[in-house]
Design a protein around this motif. Structure first.
Motif, PDB file in Angstrom:
ATOM      1  N   UNK A 149      16.063 -24.977 -43.180  1.00 56.98           N
ATOM      2  CA  UNK A 149      14.806 -25.071 -43.932  1.00 56.98           C
ATOM      3  C   UNK A 149      14.894 -25.999 -45.124  1.00 56.98           C
ATOM      4  N   UNK A 150      13.735 -26.523 -45.531  1.00 61.14           N
ATOM      5  CA  UNK A 150      13.591 -27.245 -46.785  1.00 61.14           C
ATOM      6  C   UNK A 150      12.989 -26.261 -47.776  1.00 61.14           C
ATOM      7  N   UNK A 151      13.539 -26.181 -48.977  1.00 61.83           N
ATOM      8  CA  UNK A 151      13.111 -25.187 -49.951  1.00 61.83           C
ATOM      9  C   UNK A 151      11.614 -25.262 -50.199  1.00 61.83           C
ATOM     10  N   UNK A 152      10.945 -24.102 -50.119  1.00 61.00           N
ATOM     11  CA  UNK A 152       9.522 -24.031 -50.386  1.00 61.00           C
ATOM     12  C   UNK A 152       9.238 -23.678 -51.833  1.00 61.00           C
ATOM     13  N   UNK A 153       7.941 -23.657 -52.197  1.00 62.65           N
ATOM     14  CA  UNK A 153       7.562 -23.331 -53.571  1.00 62.65           C
ATOM     15  C   UNK A 153       6.598 -22.147 -53.607  1.00 62.65           C
ATOM     16  N   UNK A 154       6.822 -21.183 -52.731  1.00 63.20           N
ATOM     17  CA  UNK A 154       5.944 -20.023 -52.595  1.00 63.20           C
ATOM     18  C   UNK A 154       5.808 -19.259 -53.913  1.00 63.20           C
ATOM     19  N   UNK A 155       4.563 -18.864 -54.219  1.00 65.15           N
ATOM     20  CA  UNK A 155       4.270 -17.997 -55.353  1.00 65.15           C
ATOM     21  C   UNK A 155       3.484 -16.802 -54.836  1.00 65.15           C
ATOM     22  N   UNK A 156       3.822 -15.615 -55.323  1.00 65.30           N
ATOM     23  CA  UNK A 156       3.170 -14.396 -54.838  1.00 65.30           C
ATOM     24  C   UNK A 156       1.904 -14.086 -55.620  1.00 65.30           C
ATOM     25  N   UNK A 157       0.950 -13.483 -54.931  1.00 64.49           N
ATOM     26  CA  UNK A 157      -0.255 -12.919 -55.540  1.00 64.49           C
ATOM     27  C   UNK A 157      -0.316 -11.469 -55.063  1.00 64.49           C
ATOM     28  N   UNK A 158       0.485 -10.629 -55.697  1.00 63.50           N
ATOM     29  CA  UNK A 158       0.792  -9.289 -55.183  1.00 63.50           C
ATOM     30  C   UNK A 158      -0.458  -8.400 -55.097  1.00 63.50           C
ATOM     31  N   UNK A 159      -0.574  -7.722 -53.967  1.00 63.45           N
ATOM     32  CA  UNK A 159      -1.658  -6.766 -53.730  1.00 63.45           C
ATOM     33  C   UNK A 159      -1.109  -5.349 -53.960  1.00 63.45           C
ATOM     34  N   UNK A 166      11.710 -21.774 -46.597  1.00 64.57           N
ATOM     35  CA  UNK A 166      10.852 -22.941 -46.476  1.00 64.57           C
ATOM     36  C   UNK A 166       9.370 -22.673 -46.599  1.00 64.57           C
ATOM     37  N   UNK A 167       9.000 -21.497 -47.112  1.00 65.56           N
ATOM     38  CA  UNK A 167       7.590 -21.124 -47.202  1.00 65.56           C
ATOM     39  C   UNK A 167       6.997 -21.593 -48.525  1.00 65.56           C
ATOM     40  N   UNK A 168       5.829 -22.208 -48.444  1.00 68.41           N
ATOM     41  CA  UNK A 168       5.036 -22.582 -49.609  1.00 68.41           C
ATOM     42  C   UNK A 168       3.664 -21.927 -49.477  1.00 68.41           C
ATOM     43  N   UNK A 169       2.854 -22.018 -50.505  1.00 70.73           N
ATOM     44  CA  UNK A 169       1.559 -21.345 -50.455  1.00 70.73           C
ATOM     45  C   UNK A 169       0.607 -21.968 -49.447  1.00 70.73           C
ATOM     46  N   UNK A 170       0.822 -23.245 -49.112  1.00 66.73           N
ATOM     47  CA  UNK A 170      -0.041 -23.866 -48.113  1.00 66.73           C
ATOM     48  C   UNK A 170       0.542 -23.770 -46.706  1.00 66.73           C
ATOM     49  N   UNK A 171       1.644 -23.048 -46.547  1.00 64.31           N
ATOM     50  CA  UNK A 171       2.260 -22.893 -45.222  1.00 64.31           C
ATOM     51  C   UNK A 171       1.482 -21.897 -44.378  1.00 64.31           C
ATOM     52  N   UNK A 172       1.349 -22.220 -43.094  1.00 62.28           N
ATOM     53  CA  UNK A 172       0.888 -21.225 -42.128  1.00 62.28           C
ATOM     54  C   UNK A 172       2.145 -20.664 -41.467  1.00 62.28           C
ATOM     55  N   UNK A 173       2.492 -19.440 -41.834  1.00 65.42           N
ATOM     56  CA  UNK A 173       3.726 -18.827 -41.348  1.00 65.42           C
ATOM     57  C   UNK A 173       3.467 -18.160 -40.001  1.00 65.42           C
ATOM     58  N   UNK A 174       4.316 -18.432 -39.033  1.00 64.54           N
ATOM     59  CA  UNK A 174       4.286 -17.745 -37.741  1.00 64.54           C
ATOM     60  C   UNK A 174       5.627 -17.038 -37.578  1.00 64.54           C
ATOM     61  N   UNK A 175       5.573 -15.720 -37.382  1.00 66.18           N
ATOM     62  CA  UNK A 175       6.784 -14.915 -37.347  1.00 66.18           C
ATOM     63  C   UNK A 175       7.113 -14.521 -35.916  1.00 66.18           C
ATOM     64  N   UNK A 176       8.377 -14.689 -35.555  1.00 62.81           N
ATOM     65  CA  UNK A 176       8.884 -14.290 -34.246  1.00 62.81           C
ATOM     66  C   UNK A 176       9.916 -13.198 -34.473  1.00 62.81           C
ATOM     67  N   UNK A 177       9.820 -12.107 -33.728  1.00 66.16           N
ATOM     68  CA  UNK A 177      10.798 -11.042 -33.883  1.00 66.16           C
ATOM     69  C   UNK A 177      10.975 -10.251 -32.609  1.00 66.16           C
ATOM     70  N   UNK A 178      12.181  -9.858 -32.337  1.00 68.71           N
ATOM     71  CA  UNK A 178      12.486  -9.002 -31.194  1.00 68.71           C
ATOM     72  C   UNK A 178      13.358  -7.857 -31.672  1.00 68.71           C
TER      73      UNK A 178
END
Length: 304
Positions: free
Chosen positions: A160-170, A103-115
């Protein structure tokens, strides 16, 4: 009461101070930064641009609880075995598909949770590599911090709803053994070894076929020494900064993180970025360096 006119310089100083506070406050609201608290996520988790990803190794141990509203991200979809090295970055096209599916798009603010927090840090590092690091945060303290803030948990992740994320690889963010070897004597390059001391010294190589020791000049900063115990949030910031300064990190230099397979180093990478350093990542880590007889190493506690 007699009033004395303020000098122009004093007026300017006060105005600049007020402006700085105002700008900082606005910036904090617009972009909370790399680490966010449980309280922040409780307040902002339902914001329309926020995408919460709860990462875990579901294929090995399915999660029993999720942050309410979080989508699940399988760790092994972003960290794969490549070229006989485990926990390497998946191909860019695969990573893009994984994050779109979450569900990630380029205008998404992603917050990651992990344990543990290592999983979330690995997601941060991956999104940073894909050019989305400035819009990615990690919940400091993971699920425990969410619960402590009164956040609700669910037994199933959100759909999730499908996002339209595009990468700008570093591309320059990921370094190789050759890149490091060419800079072993460069005082502006600081190597952070995120493994426990016995792996750093060579007492326990980590894998049977690896040589024991560390890269010459590397500073041993075990990732878990940077987190608390009950709720694994980052320890006092001044202490963290002191450890990086002791390592020799410079604001105009470069900090490179590595560990055994590139998992634990994801955390020190993230914290280095949090502190504002120009940071790079040796993804192949000791799993690569330790098997190669053409590369130098040091055993024991001395850096060189």
């Amino acid at each position: 009461m007699r009033r004395f006119p303020m000098r122009p310089a004093a007026v300017l100083t006060i105005w600049l101070a007020a402006l700085t506070v105002s700008v900082q406050a606005g910036a904090a609201q617009a972009n909370p930064g790399i680490l966010v608290s449980g309280d922040w996520l409780v307040e902002h988790g339902d914001d329309p641009d926020v995408v919460v990803l709860h990462v875990g190794m579901g294929r090995m141990a399915p999660l029993e609880e999720y942050v309410r509203g979080a989508r699940f991200l399988e760790y092994h979809d972003i960290a794969v075995e490549r070229n006989d090295l485990i926990t390497e970055l998946a191909p860019v096209e695969d990573l893009v598909e994984v994050f779109r599916a979450a569900g990630v798009s380029n205008d998404s603010h992603v917050v990651v949770v992990g344990d543990p927090g290592l999983h979330a840090a690995r997601v941060f590092m991956t999104l940073d590599y894909l050019g989305h690091g400035d819009r990615t945060s990690v919940l400091d303290g993971g699920l425990a911090a969410w619960k402590a803030a009164g956040g609700e948990v669910t037994a199933e992740p959100a759909t999730p709803v499908l996002g339209d994320f595009e990468a700008d690889v570093r591309e320059d963010m990921i370094v190789t053994a050759e890149w490091i070897h060419d800079r072993l004597d460069d005082p502006d390059v600081t190597l952070i070894d995120a493994r426990p001391e016995d792996e750093y010294t060579g007492e326990r190589p980590g894998r049977d076929f690896l040589r024991g020791g560390h890269i010459p000049g590397a500073y041993n900063l075990y990732w878990q020494d940077l987190t608390g115990e009950d709720i694994p949030t980052l320890i006092d910031l001044a202490e963290v900064e002191a450890r990086f300064e002791e390592a020799g990190a410079k604001k105009d230099g470069v900090v490179v993180s590595y560990c055994l397979i590139g998992m634990r180093a994801s955390y020190t990478y993230m914290i280095s970025r949090y502190l504002g350093y120009d940071t790079k990542f040796y993804d192949a880590s000791w799993n690569d360096w330790g098997r190669r007889e053409d590369l130098p190493l040091v055993t024991g506690r001395e850096r060189r």
